[in-house]
Every structure is written in C-alpha cells, then in structure tokens.
Scaffold this motif. Structure first.
Motif, PDB file in Angstrom:
ATOM      1  N   ILE A  56       0.837  -1.209   0.000  1.00 37.76           N
ATOM      2  CA  ILE A  56       0.000   0.000   0.000  1.00 37.76           C
ATOM      3  C   ILE A  56       0.868   1.253   0.000  1.00 37.76           C
ATOM      4  CG2 ILE A  56      -1.707   1.324   1.317  1.00 37.76           C
ATOM      5  CD1 ILE A  56      -2.859  -1.311   2.295  1.00 37.76           C
ATOM      6  N   GLY A  57       1.984   1.185   0.756  1.00 33.65           N
ATOM      7  CA  GLY A  57       2.853   2.357   0.857  1.00 33.65           C
ATOM      8  C   GLY A  57       3.543   2.688  -0.462  1.00 33.65           C
ATOM      9  N   LEU A  58       3.882   1.652  -1.222  1.00 34.11           N
ATOM     10  CA  LEU A  58       4.650   1.889  -2.444  1.00 34.11           C
ATOM     11  C   LEU A  58       3.765   2.180  -3.650  1.00 34.11           C
ATOM     12  CD1 LEU A  58       7.484  -0.791  -2.414  1.00 34.11           C
ATOM     13  CD2 LEU A  58       7.662   1.634  -1.874  1.00 34.11           C
ATOM     14  N   SER A  59       2.656   1.491  -3.728  1.00 32.68           N
ATOM     15  CA  SER A  59       1.872   1.575  -4.957  1.00 32.68           C
ATOM     16  C   SER A  59       0.569   2.332  -4.746  1.00 32.68           C
ATOM     17  CB  SER A  59       1.586   0.156  -5.475  1.00 32.68           C
ATOM     18  OG  SER A  59       0.379   0.127  -6.189  1.00 32.68           O
ATOM     19  N   LYS A  60       0.390   3.365  -5.544  1.00 28.20           N
ATOM     20  CA  LYS A  60      -0.845   4.147  -5.449  1.00 28.20           C
ATOM     21  C   LYS A  60      -2.040   3.309  -5.867  1.00 28.20           C
ATOM     22  CE  LYS A  60       0.685   8.879  -5.621  1.00 28.20           C
ATOM     23  NZ  LYS A  60       1.523   9.643  -6.512  1.00 28.20           N
ATOM     24  N   THR A  61      -1.825   2.442  -6.864  1.00 31.09           N
ATOM     25  CA  THR A  61      -2.914   1.585  -7.320  1.00 31.09           C
ATOM     26  C   THR A  61      -3.355   0.650  -6.195  1.00 31.09           C
ATOM     27  OG1 THR A  61      -1.659   1.552  -9.359  1.00 31.09           O
ATOM     28  CG2 THR A  61      -3.624   0.190  -9.281  1.00 31.09           C
ATOM     29  N   ALA A  62      -2.357   0.030  -5.539  1.00 27.34           N
ATOM     30  CA  ALA A  62      -2.676  -0.875  -4.433  1.00 27.34           C
ATOM     31  C   ALA A  62      -3.408  -0.107  -3.338  1.00 27.34           C
ATOM     32  CB  ALA A  62      -1.404  -1.492  -3.883  1.00 27.34           C
ATOM     33  N   ASP A  63      -2.966   1.124  -3.106  1.00 28.75           N
ATOM     34  CA  ASP A  63      -3.600   1.951  -2.084  1.00 28.75           C
ATOM     35  C   ASP A  63      -5.081   2.151  -2.420  1.00 28.75           C
ATOM     36  OD1 ASP A  63      -3.989   3.669   0.048  1.00 28.75           O
ATOM     37  OD2 ASP A  63      -3.339   5.425  -1.087  1.00 28.75           O
ATOM     38  N   LYS A  64      -5.332   2.514  -3.671  1.00 32.16           N
ATOM     39  CA  LYS A  64      -6.717   2.775  -4.087  1.00 32.16           C
ATOM     40  C   LYS A  64      -7.561   1.516  -4.015  1.00 32.16           C
ATOM     41  CE  LYS A  64      -5.688   6.568  -7.215  1.00 32.16           C
ATOM     42  NZ  LYS A  64      -5.116   6.644  -8.555  1.00 32.16           N
ATOM     43  N   LEU A  65      -6.976   0.382  -4.397  1.00 24.86           N
ATOM     44  CA  LEU A  65      -7.738  -0.862  -4.442  1.00 24.86           C
ATOM     45  C   LEU A  65      -7.962  -1.464  -3.058  1.00 24.86           C
ATOM     46  CD1 LEU A  65      -6.209  -2.677  -7.563  1.00 24.86           C
ATOM     47  CD2 LEU A  65      -8.485  -1.683  -7.348  1.00 24.86           C
ATOM     48  N   ILE A  66      -6.910  -1.454  -2.252  1.00 22.66           N
ATOM     49  CA  ILE A  66      -6.966  -2.215  -1.001  1.00 22.66           C
ATOM     50  C   ILE A  66      -7.431  -1.376   0.189  1.00 22.66           C
ATOM     51  CG2 ILE A  66      -5.628  -3.639   0.584  1.00 22.66           C
ATOM     52  CD1 ILE A  66      -3.725  -4.196  -1.754  1.00 22.66           C
ATOM     53  N   SER A  67      -6.962  -0.124   0.259  1.00 22.42           N
ATOM     54  CA  SER A  67      -7.199   0.662   1.475  1.00 22.42           C
ATOM     55  C   SER A  67      -8.655   0.764   1.913  1.00 22.42           C
ATOM     56  CB  SER A  67      -6.579   2.050   1.332  1.00 22.42           C
ATOM     57  OG  SER A  67      -5.190   1.929   1.384  1.00 22.42           O
ATOM     58  N   PRO A  68      -9.606   1.030   1.001  1.00 20.75           N
ATOM     59  CA  PRO A  68     -10.994   1.130   1.472  1.00 20.75           C
ATOM     60  C   PRO A  68     -11.466  -0.144   2.168  1.00 20.75           C
ATOM     61  CG  PRO A  68     -10.804   1.967  -0.757  1.00 20.75           C
ATOM     62  CD  PRO A  68      -9.498   1.324  -0.434  1.00 20.75           C
ATOM     63  N   LEU A  69     -11.191  -1.276   1.556  1.00 15.42           N
ATOM     64  CA  LEU A  69     -11.593  -2.551   2.149  1.00 15.42           C
ATOM     65  C   LEU A  69     -10.887  -2.761   3.484  1.00 15.42           C
ATOM     66  CD1 LEU A  69     -13.046  -5.304   1.895  1.00 15.42           C
ATOM     67  CD2 LEU A  69     -10.969  -6.174   0.819  1.00 15.42           C
ATOM     68  N   PHE A  70      -9.575  -2.497   3.468  1.00 12.50           N
ATOM     69  CA  PHE A  70      -8.774  -2.680   4.669  1.00 12.50           C
ATOM     70  C   PHE A  70      -9.315  -1.828   5.813  1.00 12.50           C
ATOM     71  CE2 PHE A  70      -5.020  -1.399   7.219  1.00 12.50           C
ATOM     72  CZ  PHE A  70      -4.651  -2.641   7.686  1.00 12.50           C
TER      73      PHE A  70
END
Lengths: 262, 258
Positions: free
Chosen positions: A89-103
């Motif tokens: 999440i820290g490195l990838s903006k895409t991962a942040d957008k995809l995972i953070s809300p669910l997380f």
C-alpha cells in the motif's frame, strides 16, 4: 551523568511500585479482617497457595507455554502479512486505491466478531492463530504505510542523483527509513496479540493456554486461580512491551538520537 | 580529466505554471564554464540560483534553452555530475563509510573499499569511518557529503550553499578544504552561495544573479592569486565590486519608485 540516569530509573521504578503495593496491602487487610466475602474473594495467601499448587503439578507452566507459542505463531503470521501489505500500500498508489478502502472497513470490525466465522473456517488451533494474526496485522500494516510515506523527499532526491534503481531505492532507502515506524507497529501488534490470545482461548476454548485455564477455573469457582491467571497475563504483557521497546531503541537509535541532538 | 567538464548554458528560461499567471524563475540565462573552473553563483534569496543548480544536476529537467555538458544537452541526473546539498542528506541509518559506499556504481567490493578509503582520506575524515551522521558535527557531515558526491569521479561538482549552516570559523576552515579538494581533483565546481567573501575566496568566476525573474546580472572574473588573503587590499577591492552589484540593484529600485 550515568548516575543521574540510574537514579531516575530506580526512582521511576519505585514510583510505579507504590500503587500496586498499596493495592496489595488493601487487599490483604480487607480479606484478613473479613471485610469482604472470603468465598468469592480469595486472600493474597490463598492466591499464592493456589499458584504454588498449579506450579507444582505443572499445569501452570504448560498452559503459559501454550499461550506464548500460540501468540508467537499468530503474531509472526499477522505481522509478516501486515508488513507485506503495508509495503504494498505504501509503495503503490494503485494498491492503495484498491486495497485501502476494504482494509479500513474490515479494520473497524472488532476482532471477537470474527470468532464465529473462524470456527467455521477451521476447528482448533488454526482458527485461534488466525484470530490473533488478524489483530497483529493492522498496526504493523498501518505503521509501515505511514513510515514509507514519510520517507523524506530529500532522500529520494539523493537516490535520483545517484541513479539508484527501484530495487536499490527500496532496499537502501525506503525500508531502513521506514523501519522505526514499522517497529512501533510491531510493538503495538504484539500487545494486541497477547490480548487476543486470551480472548481466543475463551471464545475457542479447549485448546489449553492461560486464557483457557482461567476460564476453566472460573467454572470451578476457583477465584484464587483466576487471579493467578490475571496477574500472569498482566506480567507477560508488561514484559513483552518492555522487550519490544528495547528492540525499538536498538533499531532506531539513529532516529532517537537525531531528535535529541538537533 | 581536466579537459572535460565544460558547461554551456544557452538561453535557459524556466517558468512554473501559476494559478493566475506563470511564475518566471529563470530568464535568458547564458553562461559558459570552462573545465576545471570554480564558479560561484551569488544572489539574494529567490533569485533562482538554486533552481539553476537543480537544472544542472538534473533534478529539474523541463526547461527552455540548452544546458550542455561537453556539448551534450542535459537530460536528467547522471553520475557525471555530483551534488552537495545544504543539508548534508547523509542517510542517518548508515555509517559514514557506508553512506559514501552507497553511491558507488559498478565496482567490485574491493574497489569500492579502496574508493571509500581514498575519499575519506581526501576529505579528512579518517577515524570516523564507523561514525553515524548524528555523531558528526556540521562541518564533518559536509565533508562526508562531499566525499559521497565525488566517489563516481564526476566531471562537475555542484555545491548548493554547502557551508550555509556552519559557523563562521568552521566555514573559513572549510573554504581552505574545498580549495584543496578542488585543486587535487581538478574538476569543475559550481557553488551557490550568498556569502560574498566565500565566493571571492574560492572562485575564478562569480555570477551575480538578480531576482524576478531570475537572471544573470553580471559575471565577474576573479584573478587574485591563490591562496587568497581575506584581509588583503585587492580582496577588499573585489569585495567592494561585488557588493556594488547589489547596491546598484537597490538604487535602480528606488529611482523607479520616485
């Protein structure tokens, strides 16, 4: 200089000891003069005797070890997953957008609420370990994300000037720079794990452990042993926190001292 | 080595897009720097001197005009240009020697060790190889940063107010050290500063910049023999000349206001 440091440390230790000593004394006096019901409230000596009994028959050590091993498994699994998740999440903006809300949504669910589901997933040890792992994962992931986002722009510029590749930048700058923050997450994660091991043993009982033992003693109205368990849980948690703080100090000496020096 | 490191700056112009109107940071910058020259860029805060330096090192790569190093237009950072920042920017979790070694590219471990050792020797940090940045004074940190910037044998060393954070005496001492390193390495050095004396003590050429938009107001050649005498008559004369550049600037401003 050292002498003052030692003196304050001893003083702080003594200060922290006043309240427990006072409580112990009050407890002793209340039970000694039968001010509270001796059947429900055991005296300090009852508790000590109870402790000696379970110590001698080995059940205390056995259950404590089961809990410690269990917490280590859960913590290692959860912290590793949390670390990887945090890095992603820290490195990838895409991962942040995809995972953070669910997380962030899942994170709001109190861990015990997962217990009924976990029993469906597996009966026995894996579900208890998973229960702990869920709790350990959050703080590690969150603090790692924070640590990675806070890597100074200045350091990134240095790596640009030296033409570091992505991997070198990650290994030599991002990871070490964010590690103190991760360590804070690990410390919190370990405390959470220890809280959860007791909960796991109560919710998903019959697997042994200090929480299971406590629950069993309660059913048998052995309140002296319940207190033995409570005190043990407190002391183990306290020790774990101290050990993690020491570890933090070792690994982030450059950061702490930087704050003090400049 | 000494015949490379020539820098040609031609008609460089830089604007940042602003909300209402674009901000002119650099306007019509023309400058040529010979190999092995020590050049100082001096000017008030906000005159674009650091921006210019960031363009030369390649941290900013969008601009109009040309910046040519040995005839090739610059495009992004490269190992042929080293930089020392005002804040040393050593990595606090690494020792001095590891900080210096980190920048070395494409060498075996043995060669790396040799390069690190010789550069630690060059900047006078022997005995502090295993120290962490927080254990070093400001001057020592900048020495380490200079060593790190030099490990890949750049053609040009850029210095962005490298001594700005040091106390006056340490700074004078570091002037001598910089001069010694410059003479030994025989590379082009470009330093941004707002210390007139520092610029005079070290430079072959002083570039005076003025602000809004940032442009070159004057280029002064300093031909005083080295090592220079800060208390000497010629030095004082030169200093007067440089200071006048800034005075003139204010006079213009006033005449305009009237």
């Amino acid at each position: 200089m050292n002498v003052t440091v030692d003196r304050t440390r001893i003083a702080r230790f003594a200060e922290g000891g006043f309240l427990p000593a006072g409580l112990l004394l009050a407890w002793y006096l209340l039970t000694k003069y039968h001010l509270i019901d001796p059947h429900s409230y055991p005296s300090p000596s009852d508790v000590l005797n109870g402790f000696l009994a379970v110590w001698k028959d080995g059940s205390f050590t056995e259950n404590l070890l089961i809990s410690i091993v269990r917490v280590c498994r859960g913590f290692l699994a959860g912290a590793s997953f949390g670390y990887l998740l945090g890095i992603l999440i820290g490195l990838s903006k895409t991962a942040d957008k995809l995972i953070s809300p669910l997380f962030n949504a899942v994170r709001q669910v109190p861990i015990p609420a997962f217990a009924p589901l976990l029993v469906l997933v597996s009966i026995g040890e894996p579900s208890r370990v998973l229960f702990i792992a869920i709790g350990a994962c959050y703080p590690v992931a969150l603090n790692t994300v924070e640590g990675i986002r806070c890597v100074k722009r200045e350091y990134h510029e240095v790596s640009e000037v030296f033409r570091f590749g992505k991997l070198k930048r990650f290994l030599k700058i991002v990871l070490p720079s964010s590690f103190p923050s991760t360590l804070t997450g690990l410390r919190i994660g370990l405390s959470v794990s220890w809280l959860l091991v007791v909960a796991a043993e109560i919710f998903m009982s019959s697997g042994g452990g200090i929480g299971d033992m406590m629950w069993g003693c309660r059913e048998m109205s052995r309140n002296d042993l319940v207190i033995v368990c409570i005190v043990t849980i407190a002391l183990v948690g306290f020790t774990m926190n101290i050990l993690m703080k020491m570890l933090e100090r070792v690994f982030s000496s450059w950061r702490v001292t930087l704050k003090n020096a400049r | 080595m000494s015949n490379t490191g020539a820098l040609e700056i031609r008609n460089v112009r830089k604007t940042y897009p602003g909300k209402e109107r674009d901000v002119h940071v650099l306007e019509n910058i023309n400058l040529s720097i010979k190999p092995g020259e020590f050049v100082s860029i001096i000017g008030l805060s906000g005159c674009g001197k650091t921006t210019l330096l960031r363009h030369i090192v390649g941290l900013e790569s969008e601009y109009e005009g040309d910046i040519l190093l040995d005839g090739k237009r610059l495009n992004g950072p490269s190992l042929d240009r080293g930089i020392v920042f005002q804040d040393h920017r050593l990595f606090p979790w690494l020792t001095v020697e590891k900080n210096i070694a980190l920048g070395i590219v494409g060498k075996s471990e043995k060669e790396k060790k040799e390069i690190v050792d010789s550069h630690i020797e060059l900047v006078g940090l022997k005995g502090f190889e295993k120290s962490y940045p927080y254990q070093l004074s400001g001057g020592m940190s900048q020495r380490a940063a200079i060593a790190r910037a030099l490990v890949n044998q750049p053609k040009i060393l850029l210095l962005d107010e490298p001594l700005g954070a040091l106390d006056a005496l340490t700074r004078m001492y570091m002037h001598n050290e910089l001069e010694r390193i410059w003479e030994k390495e025989k590379i082009t050095m470009i330093m941004v500063t707002h210390d007139v004396e520092e610029a005079l003590y070290l430079s072959d050429k002083i570039v005076v910049m003025s602000a809004k938009p940032g442009r070159i107001q004057k280029v002064l050649n300093v031909s005083l023999p080295r090592p220079r005498d800060r208390a000497g008559h010629d030095f004082a004369d030169m200093k007067e000349q440089v200071l006048e550049e800034f005075m003139l600037h204010t006079e213009h401003h006033f005449s305009y206001a009237i």
